[in-house]
Design an enzyme around this catalytic site. Structure first.
Site, PDB file in Angstrom:
ATOM      1  N   ARG A  24      -5.553   1.821 -10.996  1.00  0.00           N
ATOM      2  CA  ARG A  24      -5.978   3.089 -10.603  1.00  0.00           C
ATOM      3  C   ARG A  24      -7.304   3.210 -11.674  1.00  0.00           C
ATOM      4  O   ARG A  24      -7.176   3.120 -12.630  1.00  0.00           O
ATOM      5  CB  ARG A  24      -4.940   4.169 -10.856  1.00  0.00           C
ATOM      6  CG  ARG A  24      -5.652   5.617 -10.463  1.00  0.00           C
ATOM      7  CD  ARG A  24      -4.697   6.688 -10.477  1.00  0.00           C
ATOM      8  NE  ARG A  24      -4.199   6.602  -9.290  1.00  0.00           N
ATOM      9  CZ  ARG A  24      -3.501   7.926  -8.834  1.00  0.00           C
ATOM     10  NH1 ARG A  24      -3.455   8.882  -9.552  1.00  0.00           N
ATOM     11  NH2 ARG A  24      -2.948   7.765  -7.463  1.00  0.00           N
TER      12      ARG A  24
ATOM     13  N   HIS B 235      -7.410   4.732  -1.010  1.00  0.00           N
ATOM     14  CA  HIS B 235      -6.096   5.051  -1.799  1.00  0.00           C
ATOM     15  C   HIS B 235      -5.168   4.325  -0.706  1.00  0.00           C
ATOM     16  O   HIS B 235      -4.318   4.965  -0.073  1.00  0.00           O
ATOM     17  CB  HIS B 235      -5.718   6.495  -1.954  1.00  0.00           C
ATOM     18  CG  HIS B 235      -4.724   6.749  -2.588  1.00  0.00           C
ATOM     19  ND1 HIS B 235      -4.028   5.791  -3.300  1.00  0.00           N
ATOM     20  CD2 HIS B 235      -3.991   8.012  -3.130  1.00  0.00           C
ATOM     21  CE1 HIS B 235      -2.884   6.424  -4.013  1.00  0.00           C
ATOM     22  NE2 HIS B 235      -3.093   7.969  -3.900  1.00  0.00           N
TER      23      HIS B 235
ATOM     24  N   GLN C 180      -1.199   4.889  -0.527  1.00  0.00           N
ATOM     25  CA  GLN C 180      -0.823   6.360  -0.070  1.00  0.00           C
ATOM     26  C   GLN C 180      -0.758   6.363   1.670  1.00  0.00           C
ATOM     27  O   GLN C 180       0.094   7.094   2.200  1.00  0.00           O
ATOM     28  CB  GLN C 180      -1.901   7.519  -0.464  1.00  0.00           C
ATOM     29  CG  GLN C 180      -1.560   8.849  -0.340  1.00  0.00           C
ATOM     30  CD  GLN C 180      -0.213   9.583  -0.851  1.00  0.00           C
ATOM     31  OE1 GLN C 180      -0.140   9.472  -2.030  1.00  0.00           O
ATOM     32  NE2 GLN C 180       0.761   9.791   0.062  1.00  0.00           N
TER      33      GLN C 180
ATOM     34  N   ASP D 257      -6.958  16.911   1.668  1.00  0.00           N
ATOM     35  CA  ASP D 257      -6.673  16.789   0.397  1.00  0.00           C
ATOM     36  C   ASP D 257      -7.332  17.802  -0.218  1.00  0.00           C
ATOM     37  O   ASP D 257      -8.319  18.306   0.024  1.00  0.00           O
ATOM     38  CB  ASP D 257      -7.164  15.209   0.075  1.00  0.00           C
ATOM     39  CG  ASP D 257      -7.054  14.611  -1.091  1.00  0.00           C
ATOM     40  OD1 ASP D 257      -6.075  15.160  -1.956  1.00  0.00           O
ATOM     41  OD2 ASP D 257      -7.611  13.295  -1.404  1.00  0.00           O
TER      42      ASP D 257
ATOM     43  N   CYS E 130      -1.438  14.152   0.359  1.00  0.00           N
ATOM     44  CA  CYS E 130      -0.900  13.211  -0.619  1.00  0.00           C
ATOM     45  C   CYS E 130      -0.602  13.640  -2.042  1.00  0.00           C
ATOM     46  O   CYS E 130       0.076  13.122  -2.615  1.00  0.00           O
ATOM     47  CB  CYS E 130      -2.025  12.188  -1.096  1.00  0.00           C
ATOM     48  SG  CYS E 130      -3.390  12.936  -1.722  1.00  0.00           S
TER      49      CYS E 130
ATOM     50  N   ARG F  38       6.499   6.855  -0.930  1.00  0.00           N
ATOM     51  CA  ARG F  38       5.459   6.093  -1.685  1.00  0.00           C
ATOM     52  C   ARG F  38       6.455   4.843  -2.348  1.00  0.00           C
ATOM     53  O   ARG F  38       5.870   3.726  -2.604  1.00  0.00           O
ATOM     54  CB  ARG F  38       4.989   6.897  -2.914  1.00  0.00           C
ATOM     55  CG  ARG F  38       3.832   7.714  -2.488  1.00  0.00           C
ATOM     56  CD  ARG F  38       2.433   7.046  -2.047  1.00  0.00           C
ATOM     57  NE  ARG F  38       2.057   6.204  -3.336  1.00  0.00           N
ATOM     58  CZ  ARG F  38       1.336   6.641  -4.109  1.00  0.00           C
ATOM     59  NH1 ARG F  38       0.824   7.846  -4.190  1.00  0.00           N
ATOM     60  NH2 ARG F  38       0.724   5.740  -4.818  1.00  0.00           N
TER      61      ARG F  38
HETATM   62  N1  NVA Z   1      -8.420  12.262  -3.665  1.00  0.00           N
HETATM   63  C1  NVA Z   1      -7.693  12.539  -4.799  1.00  0.00           C
HETATM   64  C2  NVA Z   1      -6.149  11.805  -4.505  1.00  0.00           C
HETATM   65  C3  NVA Z   1      -5.456  11.936  -5.654  1.00  0.00           C
HETATM   66  C4  NVA Z   1      -3.952  11.454  -5.307  1.00  0.00           C
HETATM   67  C5  NVA Z   1      -8.227  11.990  -5.775  1.00  0.00           C
HETATM   68  O1  NVA Z   1      -8.789  10.848  -5.906  1.00  0.00           O
HETATM   69  O2  NVA Z   1      -8.271  12.834  -7.097  1.00  0.00           O
HETATM   70  N1   CP Z   2      -0.821  11.018  -4.341  1.00  0.00           N
HETATM   71  C1   CP Z   2      -1.123  10.454  -5.364  1.00  0.00           C
HETATM   72  O1   CP Z   2      -1.417   9.300  -5.669  1.00  0.00           O
HETATM   73  O2   CP Z   2      -0.333  10.962  -6.593  1.00  0.00           O
HETATM   74  P1   CP Z   2      -0.545  10.879  -8.185  1.00  0.00           P
HETATM   75  O3   CP Z   2      -2.096  11.065  -8.439  1.00  0.00           O
HETATM   76  O4   CP Z   2       0.250  11.835  -8.960  1.00  0.00           O
HETATM   77  O5   CP Z   2      -0.390   9.438  -8.551  1.00  0.00           O
END
Ligand code: NVA
Ligand code: CP
Length: 305
Positions: A104, A131, A134, A220, A260, A288
């Site tokens: 990540r 992502h 997800q 989101d 998500c 997930r």
């Molecule tokens: N769009 C959000 C998703 C978090 C799971 C982010 O990138 O922070």
């Molecule tokens: N939806 C998701 O990826 O959640 P986290 O940021 O908690 O991993």
């Protein structure tokens, strides 16, 4: 076996996704029956986090253990990754000591550089751009609840972020449509997503129009991780992009709501919607685990049965 990575949704074909959704269903059933599924006994997953996470860490770590292997958590703060060791060197070393890597991070280019120097499969656990894990879980959840997604309409209300971009790729791969409504100044940039064309999405200035007749309504956070400095401006720009009961009413009668998570009630979605009868967010989060177990098994062992 040929080395495969899952860096963006379009890395896999429709037939491969069909296989993964069916495999996730079987793996989930076994899990619910407390039947062991230790197909990755003695294997090691390395998880690298440069951004915060609850669901991704938990689902990958628990999932890999449930497959019989062990998972190691690394973050930027207390590894050499945060002290400037080149991504390429990290990839060479980490992939000699493990069987599978999940990252990540910020720019998609970081995971692409890692993949180019990795001896083992690499999974995108979220980047600024995509992502894919997800959306894998989201579509698996839709199929569980409503059957095939082909030909259906997904309404995206909000930021043109990593989730939105991945929905657009998924629509093309799996042949459904996305009705996108982004606030002015935060619109999608389809040219950057490697889409083959524009047949699988349509843009709408009014979020209500995007939701009309949709089978799945989703949104989101207004400010994704890494964009915190823009928070104030975004709060104003996104004020009308809140999924509420009116939007759910104009959607198809059996429409589901997804997010998500983490969510901000009163910003991108009302409490009434996310905690209401059409919301499937807890199944979506749980899935997930099951979807990624199918993905990890596939990347390491190929198709089973
Ligand atoms: N769009 C959000 C998703 C978090 C799971 C982010 O990138 O922070
Ligand atoms: N939806 C998701 O990826 O959640 P986290 O940021 O908690 O991993």
């Amino acid at each position: 076996m040929t080395l495969r990575h899952f860096l963006q949704f379009r890395d896999f074909s429709r037939a491969e996704f069909d296989y993964l959704f069916e495999r996730a269903r079987l793996i989930k059933e076994k899990f619910k029956r407390y039947e062991p599924h230790h197909v990755l006994f003695d294997r090691t997953l390395v998880m690298i986090f440069e951004k915060a996470s609850t669901r991704t860490r938990l689902s990958f770590e628990a999932g890999f253990q449930q497959l019989g292997g062990s998972a190691i958590y690394l973050n930027t703060r207390d590894s050499q990754l945060g002290r400037g060791e080149p991504v390429e060197d990290s990839a060479e070393v980490i992939s000699r000591m493990s069987d599978l890597v999940m990252i990540r991070t910020f720019e998609q280019s970081i995971i692409e550089r890692f993949a180019a120097h990795s001896r083992v499969p690499l999974i995108n656990g979220l980047t600024n751009e995509y992502h894919p894990c997800q959306i894998l879980a989201d579509i698996f959840t839709f199929i569980e609840r409503r059957g095939p997604i082909q030909g259906k309409t997904v309404a995206w209300v909000g930021d043109a972020n990593n989730m939105c971009n991945t929905w657009l790729q998924a629509a093309e791969t799996l042949d459904f449509r996305v009705h996108v409504s982004n606030p002015p100044g935060y619109e999608i940039r389809p040219a950057e997503l490697g889409l083959r064309g524009s047949a699988h999405y349509e843009t709408f200035a009014d979020p209500m129009e995007a939701c009309k007749g949709a089978h799945l309504v989703t949104t989101d956070v207004w400010t994704s991780m890494g964009y915190e400095a823009e928070n104030e401006t975004r709060m104003q720009a996104f004020a009308d992009w809140c999924v509420d009961a009116e939007m759910m009413k104009i959607a198809a009668p059996d429409a589901v709501f997804m997010h998500c998570l983490p969510a901000h009630r009163g910003e991108e979605v009302t409490a009434e919607v996310i905690d209401g009868p059409q919301s499937v967010v807890w199944d979506e989060a749980e899935n997930r685990l099951h979807a990624q177990k199918a993905l990890m098994e596939f990347l390491l062992l190929g198709r089973q049965e």
